[in-house]
Write an enzyme that holds these catalytic residues in place. Structure first.
Site, PDB file in Angstrom:
ATOM      1  N   GLY A   1      87.941   6.270 -31.060  1.00  0.00           N
ATOM      2  CA  GLY A   1      86.562   6.295 -31.512  1.00  0.00           C
ATOM      3  C   GLY A   1      86.358   5.521 -32.789  1.00  0.00           C
ATOM      4  O   GLY A   1      86.662   4.342 -32.884  1.00  0.00           O
TER       5      GLY A   1
ATOM      6  N   TRP B   1      83.435   4.934 -36.253  1.00  0.00           N
ATOM      7  CA  TRP B   1      82.000   4.691 -36.428  1.00  0.00           C
ATOM      8  C   TRP B   1      81.507   3.543 -35.555  1.00  0.00           C
ATOM      9  O   TRP B   1      80.480   3.638 -34.886  1.00  0.00           O
ATOM     10  CB  TRP B   1      81.703   4.413 -37.899  1.00  0.00           C
ATOM     11  N   ASN B   2      82.240   2.432 -35.543  1.00  0.00           N
ATOM     12  CA  ASN B   2      81.783   1.255 -34.800  1.00  0.00           C
ATOM     13  C   ASN B   2      81.867   1.442 -33.286  1.00  0.00           C
ATOM     14  O   ASN B   2      81.237   0.694 -32.539  1.00  0.00           O
ATOM     15  CB  ASN B   2      82.590   0.025 -35.215  1.00  0.00           C
TER      16      ASN B   2
ATOM     17  N   GLU C   1      81.908   9.941 -33.530  1.00  0.00           N
ATOM     18  CA  GLU C   1      80.945   9.976 -34.625  1.00  0.00           C
ATOM     19  C   GLU C   1      79.533   9.665 -34.106  1.00  0.00           C
ATOM     20  O   GLU C   1      79.140   8.513 -34.091  1.00  0.00           O
ATOM     21  CB  GLU C   1      81.361   8.997 -35.715  1.00  0.00           C
TER      22      GLU C   1
ATOM     23  N   MET D   1      86.174  14.601 -43.098  1.00  0.00           N
ATOM     24  CA  MET D   1      85.871  13.315 -43.733  1.00  0.00           C
ATOM     25  C   MET D   1      84.958  13.542 -44.939  1.00  0.00           C
ATOM     26  O   MET D   1      83.751  13.305 -44.896  1.00  0.00           O
ATOM     27  CB  MET D   1      85.240  12.365 -42.722  1.00  0.00           C
ATOM     28  N   ALA D   2      85.565  13.991 -46.020  1.00  0.00           N
ATOM     29  CA  ALA D   2      84.816  14.395 -47.217  1.00  0.00           C
ATOM     30  C   ALA D   2      84.596  13.200 -48.145  1.00  0.00           C
ATOM     31  O   ALA D   2      85.038  13.189 -49.301  1.00  0.00           O
ATOM     32  CB  ALA D   2      85.547  15.528 -47.935  1.00  0.00           C
ATOM     33  N   TYR D   3      83.913  12.216 -47.626  1.00  0.00           N
ATOM     34  CA  TYR D   3      83.589  11.000 -48.383  1.00  0.00           C
ATOM     35  C   TYR D   3      82.358  10.360 -47.753  1.00  0.00           C
ATOM     36  O   TYR D   3      81.810  10.891 -46.782  1.00  0.00           O
ATOM     37  CB  TYR D   3      84.775  10.036 -48.405  1.00  0.00           C
ATOM     38  N   ASP D   4      81.911   9.259 -48.331  1.00  0.00           N
ATOM     39  CA  ASP D   4      80.657   8.608 -47.907  1.00  0.00           C
ATOM     40  C   ASP D   4      79.449   9.524 -48.106  1.00  0.00           C
ATOM     41  O   ASP D   4      78.478   9.463 -47.352  1.00  0.00           O
ATOM     42  CB  ASP D   4      80.732   8.140 -46.445  1.00  0.00           C
TER      43      ASP D   4
END
Length: 466
Positions: A97, A99-100, A140, A210-213
């Site tokens: 998988g 994001w893209n 995602e 995913m504790a960022y962005d």
């Protein structure tokens, strides 16, 4: 003959035995091979003793079946999983998988029982064929980004199907059960729309948060990529855009703390300031920051691009326990050694299962930029998690064969090159000398010595006190 090996030395050459249950999960990206110069990253640049789990990103999907995404994935798989010959305790997973990748192929696959079964069967075949130890689901996100609301329940079913099939396959094959993990979002909107947290947590071996962005150049004001806590002046939805809020959410919804792995970024999010005289957190921004010389992506900089900024001013956001830097009209919120230490202290207090890193290739992996050695951020995680540590640079010695000069002073006597015949790859005691041990890798015999004062223990496959 002395044989020099990249990231020489095996994980077991340790001052203490393996005893920590903490995980250090590190993502490898198959597109980092296309970066130029010193930033190019391949499996050969990996330290097999650095992380407890390595995840290869990303696989794709064709006709509901697991598939490669790069022209040389099969070669990279072999090199990636070959690291386990140097560290038999290392676990490798394949992530599908990203994001893209989008959501449509996932949505189509989970839509029917037949499609899911096709995927599950292909996943087992694929993972076994290329010697992975498990699968990481990086959808995602279910229920968002074009995925219908029904995918929330269907994702739960997919996780259950995979977990059941992995268990059954292990019983049938006699092999160790394949691992199953998932990369999950921090944002409450995504979580509520796509995850039956308590149900999926039962069937996942671990959950990579995913504790960022939390903030980035898609916003009109500066904000930190991965703040530990909220700022004092934040309220409402803004007060949930931080690591602590994300962790609390996943715990409260039913994730066992021991399964929750706290994600940390080795990159920063950058902005172009509207005015170079207003550099505070929350200052107006006109868009993404200037692309880095290696990553070449607006709004994002690798740690090795941030740490080497000359003439920049570095400050810390006291409420959020993280740093940022600015220079002229450029502003970057990132993590450093100090903030990583603080986050590990936090995850220990919460009883979490360990740390996850995105990504290996964005740390100063070769030590070419930050003057902090190789992998300064990830090495910090390893040390703070109290995982046994092997300093790099210890030479590995190949056992001399008959007729070869015996350069290692304490190498086995000629004829012992047959020692590994019929033996599985791994570590074995040297019956003649307790302070050294043998390693078999692909039928080849190597000898290493323990640090002074330690002896090899066959029970833990490590060097320990006598």
């Amino acid at each position: 003959m002395v044989r020099s090996v990249a990231w020489a030395g095996f994980m077991v050459l340790l001052m203490i035995p393996w005893g920590s249950a903490a995980k250090l999960v590190c993502y490898f990206t198959n597109w980092a091979q296309y970066r130029q110069g010193e930033a190019r990253f391949l499996p050969k640049d990996l330290d097999p003793s650095l992380c407890t789990h390595l995840i290869y990103a990303f696989a794709g999907m064709t006709n509901h079946q697991l598939s490669t995404t790069e022209w040389n994935d099969e070669t990279l798989y072999q090199e990636f999983n070959g690291l386990k010959k140097m560290n038999p305790k290392l676990k490798t997973l394949l992530a599908i998988g990203g994001w893209n990748f989008g959501t449509q192929k996932f949505t189509d696959m989970v839509a029917t029982a037949n499609n899911r079964q096709t995927f599950v069967n292909s996943a087992i075949r694929f993972l076994r064929k290329y010697s992975f130890d498990g699968l990481d689901l990086d959808w995602e996100y279910p229920g968002s980004q074009g995925s219908p609301a029904v995918d929330k329940e269907r994702f739960t079913t997919l996780v259950q199907d995979l977990a059941n099939a992995f268990q059954q396959e292990a019983q049938t094959s006699g092999k160790e059960r394949l691992l199953l993990s998932a990369a999950v979002p921090a944002g409450q909107t995504y979580v509520d729309a796509g995850y039956e947290v308590d149900k999926i947590a039962q069937n996942l071996d671990f959950v990579n948060l995913m504790a960022y962005d939390f903030h980035g150049s898609w916003e009109k004001v500066t904000g930190h990529n991965s703040p530990l806590y909220k700022r004092q002046e934040e309220s409402g939805a803004a007060a949930s855009l931080n690591v602590d809020a994300a962790v609390q959410q996943w715990l409260q919804k039913g994730t066992p703390a021991s399964k929750l792995i706290l994600g940390m970024p080795t990159y920063g999010r950058s902005f172009t300031l509207a005015s170079s005289s207003d550099t505070r957190v929350g200052a107006p921004a006109t868009g993404s920051g200037t692309p880095g010389p290696f990553t070449k992506e607006g709004g994002m900089l690798a740690y090795y691009e941030v740490c080497s900024w000359k003439g920049a001013t570095k400050q810390r956001i006291q409420d959020q326990k993280v740093p940022y830097i600015f220079r002229d009209n450029q502003w970057v919120g990132f993590d450093d050694v100090e903030s990583f230490k603080t986050k590990v202290s936090y995850l220990k207090q919460k009883g979490l299962g360990g740390a996850m890193v995105w990504a290996l290739d964005l740390d100063d992996f070769a030590g070419f930029s930050c003057n902090q050695g190789r992998y300064p951020l990830i090495q910090t995680l390893r040390q703070e998690l109290s995982l046994p540590y092997l300093p790099s640079g210890t030479p590995e010695l190949e056992v001399p064969k008959p007729g070869q000069p015996s350069e290692p002073e304490h190498g086995p006597s000629p004829g012992q090159d047959t020692f590994c015949q019929g033996k599985a790859d791994g570590l074995y005691p040297n019956p003649r000398e307790r302070s050294s041990f043998y390693s078999c890798a692909a039928g080849r015999l190597f000898q290493q010595s323990c640090p002074t004062g330690l002896v090899f223990s066959n029970s833990c496959k490590c060097c320990t006190w006598n």
